[in-house]
Design an enzyme around this catalytic site. Structure first.
Site, PDB file in Angstrom:
ATOM      1  CD  GLU A 190     -35.755  56.006 -54.465  1.00 52.98           C
ATOM      2  OE1 GLU A 190     -36.981  57.259 -53.443  1.00 52.98           O
ATOM      3  OE2 GLU A 190     -36.622  55.608 -55.752  1.00 52.98           O
ATOM      4  CD  GLU A 381     -38.248  51.806 -56.166  1.00 54.96           C
ATOM      5  OE1 GLU A 381     -38.400  52.698 -56.560  1.00 54.96           O
ATOM      6  OE2 GLU A 381     -38.164  51.029 -54.705  1.00 54.96           O
TER       7      GLU A 381
END
Ligand code: GCO
Length: 492
Positions: A190, A381
């Site tokens: 991320e 995720e």
């Protein structure tokens, strides 16, 4: 002492189950090669912050600064994964997972970030990989999940272009040592979060609030993302599946049909969902929607960078937790847009304040899958933070269980609509340190008592086990009815 929050009595059925969820379904619908996993990250779980030669990281430093983290908590012990990984992997195996995603702490391997390798640190990851394989868990190794070596921060960290070379050196060390056994690699976790929260908002390490720091870090992260991929592929040309992960949120306008909010939503999408994805495909940064980026980034972009930002990843890791609702804002000049908090919208939300909206994962899989040259997608995720209540050795986390089931259903919905999605990783295997929020929000399938480090597989984890064992998820009027009570945890 961590106090357990009060019980959540209503698992919010309507919000979890939009009409379009594809019920009934079972594991078999996803195909035999689908990867079923759970994810974790070094700083959030390992502890052992000064153990066996590990160097400090920016999260060790940031958590030492008073007022940065709720209750001034830190990850020095965390879930003690460094010492308890075998127990946690036993539980993962007992749950029937096929894959386990974790990250390596760069400063455990290279205490100074570059140069001398800490043999004992690298040995830990070697043992961890072997322990996964012994349990038939395929290891997915993320190289960078936000814990930059402090020594490199002192040299400019992500704002220094040199980080591209530093990162490549680290990637090569990991590939040489573990590439014979690790097949699946994720380069960065991320980038928009560690760049944005760390360099513009100042709420994550290294705690900068500076537009120039944000833009330079963003560009260097884009370069490192591709360069890390090239470093891995050069060493592991045939065996490795190389990906990287992106945060993303399905975005909708606050006032549908309102031109200002619709345009603000497109700008927010460019910044939050497209910024790190499109350069990998050779599309450059989304400057058409965010013109301010062009002249700002010009300071940091060098000739040839458009080429260097490209890399043909084998997979993209899609990481999604919620949707965001966007409205025009005259105060935020980069994107002229602001996110309207779920609390203000009167919708159900999690302990993170994030709207309960599992359909977001379907929407983002569709969006990413629509790029003409998109690689295979993997949900690396997905999860939810809700209060845990332990009674008689069980943790009845009905809301998390419902979310998990609904999210998996949305992945199947995307697959049925033709999206090439190859895996689902629940965040997270165990409860862990949730960055600026400390130990308050719990995301785990396994409850951790931070006083005793005792583990209890929650009902969500038991449901996942039953689902992976073949249990069918059926249609019903209410979420409660679609979820049968998980079988007793005796098999663990
Ligand atoms: C993230 C991270 C995780 C978080 C999770 C919940 O990707 O933001 O990978 O470290 O804990 O997302 O906030």
């Amino acid at each position: 002492m961590i106090k357990l929050p009060p019980q959540l009595t209503d698992p919010l059925p309507a919000a979890f189950y939009p009409n379009s969820a594809p019920l009934p379904f079972s594991r078999a619908d996803f195909g035999p090669d689908f990867h079923w996993g759970a994810a974790a990250a070094a700083y959030q779980t390992e502890g052992a912050w000064q153990h066996q030669g590990k160097g400090p990281s920016i999260w060790d430093d940031f958590t030492r600064r008073k007022g940065t983290i709720r209750r001034n908590e830190h990850g020095r012990v965390a879930a003690d994964f460094y010492n308890r990984y075998e127990t946690d992997l036993d539980l993962a195996q007992g749950m029937g997972l096929t894959d386990f995603r974790f990250s390596a702490a760069w400063s455990r391997v290279l205490p100074e970030g570059v140069g001398a390798v800490n043999r004992r640190g690298l040995d830990f990851y070697d043992r961890l990989v072997d322990a996964c394989l012994e349990r038939d868990l395929s290891p997915w190794l993320t190289l960078y999940h936000w814990d930059l070596p402090s020594a490199l921060q002192a040299r400019g960290g992500w704002t220094s272009r040199n980080i591209v070379g530093w990162f490549s050196e680290y990637a090569q060390i990991m590939a040489r040592r573990l590439g014979d056994r690790v097949q699946n690699w994720a380069v960065l976790n991320e980038p928009m979060v560690f760049v944005g929260a760390g360099h513009l908002l100042g709420v994550h390490a290294p705690g900068r609030r500076h537009l120039g720091a944000f833009l330079s870090a963003a560009h260097h992260a884009t370069l490192a993302q591709a360069e890390g991929g090239r470093a891995l592929r050069a060493i592991l040309p045939d065996s490795a599946s190389i990906g990287t992960t992106f945060s993303c949120s399905y975005l909708t306008p606050h006032r549908p049909g309102n031109g200002n909010d619709e345009a603000a939503t497109r700008r927010a999408d460019a910044l939050l969902n497209r910024f790190f994805v499109e350069p990998t495909l050779g599309l450059g940064y989304p400057v058409a929607e965010l013109p301010a980026l062009r002249w700002l980034l010009e300071r940091y972009i060098k000739p040839g960078d458009e080429q260097r930002m490209k890399f043909d990843f084998d997979f993209w890791g899609v990481q999604n937790y919620t949707r965001e609702v966007v409205r025009f804002s005259p105060w935020l000049p980069l994107q002229w847009a602001t996110l309207v908090p779920a609390k203000q919208r009167g919708v159900p939300y999690t302990d993170m304040g994030w709207e309960v909206f599992p359909e977001s994962i379907f929407q983002m899989l569709k969006q990413f899958g629509a790029y003409p040259n998109a690689p295979r997608l993997v949900v690396t995720e997905s999860g939810s933070a809700f209060p845990d209540v332990s009674t008689n050795g069980r943790v009845h986390d009905s809301a998390r269980r419902a979310y998990l089931q609904a999210a998996i259903g949305q992945v199947l919905r995307a697959q049925r609509e033709g999206v090439d999605v190859g895996g689902y990783f629940s965040w997270s295997l165990t409860d862990n340190f949730e960055w600026a929020e400390g130990y308050g929000p719990r995301f785990g399938l396994i409850h951790v008592d931070y006083e005793t480090q005792e583990r209890i597989v929650k009902d969500s984890g038991l449901w996942y086990r039953d689902f992976l064992g073949g249990q069918v998820v059926r249609a019903g009027n209410e979420a409660h009815q679609t979820i049968s009570e998980p079988s007793q945890p005796t098999k663990f």
